[in-house]
Write an enzyme that holds these catalytic residues in place. Structure first.
Site, PDB file in Angstrom:
ATOM      1  N   ASP A 136      -0.302  16.642  12.646  1.00 24.71           N
ATOM      2  CA  ASP A 136       0.193  15.278  12.835  1.00 24.71           C
ATOM      3  C   ASP A 136       1.424  15.243  13.748  1.00 24.71           C
ATOM      4  O   ASP A 136       2.476  15.767  13.381  1.00 24.71           O
ATOM      5  CB  ASP A 136       0.545  14.715  11.448  1.00 24.71           C
ATOM      6  CG  ASP A 136       0.953  13.254  11.503  1.00 24.71           C
ATOM      7  OD1 ASP A 136       0.702  12.601  12.537  1.00 24.71           O
ATOM      8  OD2 ASP A 136       1.523  12.768  10.511  1.00 24.71           O
ATOM      9  N   ASP A 336       0.069   9.254  19.796  1.00 22.49           N
ATOM     10  CA  ASP A 336      -0.065   9.762  18.428  1.00 22.49           C
ATOM     11  C   ASP A 336      -1.405  10.476  18.260  1.00 22.49           C
ATOM     12  O   ASP A 336      -2.440   9.982  18.686  1.00 22.49           O
ATOM     13  CB  ASP A 336       0.027   8.568  17.461  1.00 22.49           C
ATOM     14  CG  ASP A 336      -0.061   8.992  16.008  1.00 22.49           C
ATOM     15  OD1 ASP A 336       0.533  10.022  15.657  1.00 22.49           O
ATOM     16  OD2 ASP A 336      -0.738   8.299  15.229  1.00 22.49           O
TER      17      ASP A 336
END
Ligand SMILES: *[C@@H]1O[C@H](CO)[C@@H](O)[C@H](O)[C@H]1NC(C)=O
Length: 454
Positions: A136, A336
């Site tokens: 992440d 992201d």
């Protein structure tokens, strides 16, 4: 211990026994052994798509795509909450035991960590055991489910990390610098157990969170290992999807894996997110600078750990969208790895939707699907999609293929994989798939190169 938590635990145990071992299909058999390879350029790890049957911890195959979109929206909300500096877990003042304190974490089980996140493996402890971890770029602290799971753990692929069976494990005291560093990494306050162990709270929106002991141990990838790696030993974990053991944080913060490995590998990483069951990679270390087109990382007062860049233009079938150039940067823009659908400023999104629909006149339109309102009959690989480009300040360009532009939501429907943004624009992972994307924190730039993986 609260009753619902007990039930959950019992439920997970039941499932762990009842779930048959998954057949490894021919498609995946060449990939069972994930590579973890260190050479002169750095550390190279294999990455899997979250819904790939070849993932070591796949999201359930029967998960409807609406659920993926719901979780994606929750991720957006949690990123937005970060930017608004409103922590999504409630601050708790903990001085009794962890178990007591956790009864006051007012969250119900959700499921959003890992629905859109790619997966790799990480070794931890001495002797080292491998754990399946989601990767992440939108968070910093690395954590994994940890025995004895005082409150709750989900079933996971492989054994649970047991601190007692690692000779190099140590919990981190409340007066350690890393305990003081926690709030900047998790955006939640840290706490202290009655035995003076530092407690972290990592939260991800949609009631997904992990709470437990800040710890250190030897982390390893293949033959490369690093002692005294700081991470969270999760005793209450809710919303971890698939069967991952935990999460690797790659954001810009002292506690992230990137920063902790940087003294030996440098402040940059590169990934290629595969679009399918084939594998991609995550490399930490140096990269070949010549092959990328770059855009500067933009610093934002909103959050200094997320990766902001500046979108500067888009074209459809060679024509720029009919919006002013300032529309593209009317919202802060984050790149992201874990968001599935790219969010654009509303005016840019509307212009894109219109232009794509016009370019696909020969393809039948069909009704909206969840948050996706530009949908067509057919599959992304079959319809004739226009060439679409996304340009960024400094000249970096993503030339999107049909699969970067459209997402198949069921067997007969494909939708434009973009949606209007709320408080921030997000460059999501559908659009990044198959590109090599380098995050060079040292030179403060992000680069794209086509053809990184399939
Ligand atoms: C290092 O390993 C990676 C991944 O296996 C490979 O792509 C790269 O070419 C290697 N680099 C060198 C210099 O051997």
């Amino acid at each position: 211990m609260a009753l619902p938590h007990l039930l959950l635990l019992a439920f997970s145990l039941l499932f762990a026994v009842a779930t048959p071992i998954r057949d490894i299909t021919d498609v995946c058999s060449s990939q069972i052994k994930d590579f973890q390879h260190r050479n002169s350029t750095g550390l190279h790890l294999e990455l899997h798509h979250p819904r790939s049957p070849c993932s070591p911890a796949p999201v359930p195959a029967d998960l409807p795509f609406t659920a993926v979109l719901t979780h994606d929206d929750a991720r957006i909300s949690s990123l937005a909450a970060r930017l608004a500096k409103t922590p999504s877990a409630r601050a708790t003042s903990l001085d009794a035991g962890l178990a007591d304190s956790l009864a006051s974490v007012p969250l119900s089980p959700g499921a959003s960590v890992g629905v859109g996140n790619y997966v790799t493996r990480m070794g931890l402890g001495t002797p080292a055991t491998q754990y399946v971890m989601v990767v992440d770029t939108g968070s910093s602290l690395t954590w994994l489910q940890c025995s004895p799971c005082i409150v709750s753990c989900h079933r996971q692929s492989g054994p649970m990390f047991n601190p007692k069976s690692s000779s190099t494990y140590a919990s981190v005291g409340c007066s350690a610098q890393q305990c003081s560093d926690l709030p900047s990494a998790t955006l939640n306050p840290s706490a202290c157990s009655s035995s003076n162990v530092c407690i972290y709270q990592a939260s991800y929106g949609d009631s997904s969170f992990s709470v437990g002991y800040l710890s250190k141990d030897t982390v390893s990838f293949g033959s490369t290992s690093l002692p005294n790696f700081y991470y969270g030993c999760g005793q209450d974990n809710e919303g971890l999807f698939g069967r991952s053991a935990g999460l690797i944080g790659l954001a810009r913060n002292k506690l992230s894996l990137l920063y902790q490995l940087a003294p030996s590998l440098g402040y940059s990483f590169t990934y290629c997110l595969p679009s399918s069951s084939s594998s991609g990679y995550l490399s930490l270390g140096s990269y070949n600078p010549g092959q990328y087109s770059y855009t500067p990382m933009v610093s934002s007062s909103l959050d200094d750990s997320l990766y902001f860049i500046k979108l500067s233009g888009m074209t459809v079938a060679g024509s720029p969208l009919s919006v002013s150039s300032s529309a593209y940067s009317s919202l802060p823009t984050i790149i992201d790895s874990g968001t599935v659908i790219t969010r654009l400023p509303t005016s840019v999104y509307s212009a894109l939707s219109k232009a794509v629909a016009a370019a696909m006149k020969g393809t039948s339109r069909t009704s909206a699907y969840s948050i996706l309102d530009t949908c067509f009959k057919g599959q992304a690989s079959r319809v004739s999609a226009p060439a679409v480009t996304m340009s960024f300040a400094g000249g970096a360009v993503l030339k999107l293929s049909a699969k970067n532009l459209l997402v198949d939501v069921d067997d007969s429907t494909t939708c434009l994989a973009f949606a209007p943004a709320r408080s921030a624009a997000i460059i999501g992972n559908t659009q990044q798939q198959t590109f090599s994307v380098v995050y060079d924190v040292k030179s403060s730039r992000i680069g794209f190169a086509a053809g990184g993986c399939s």
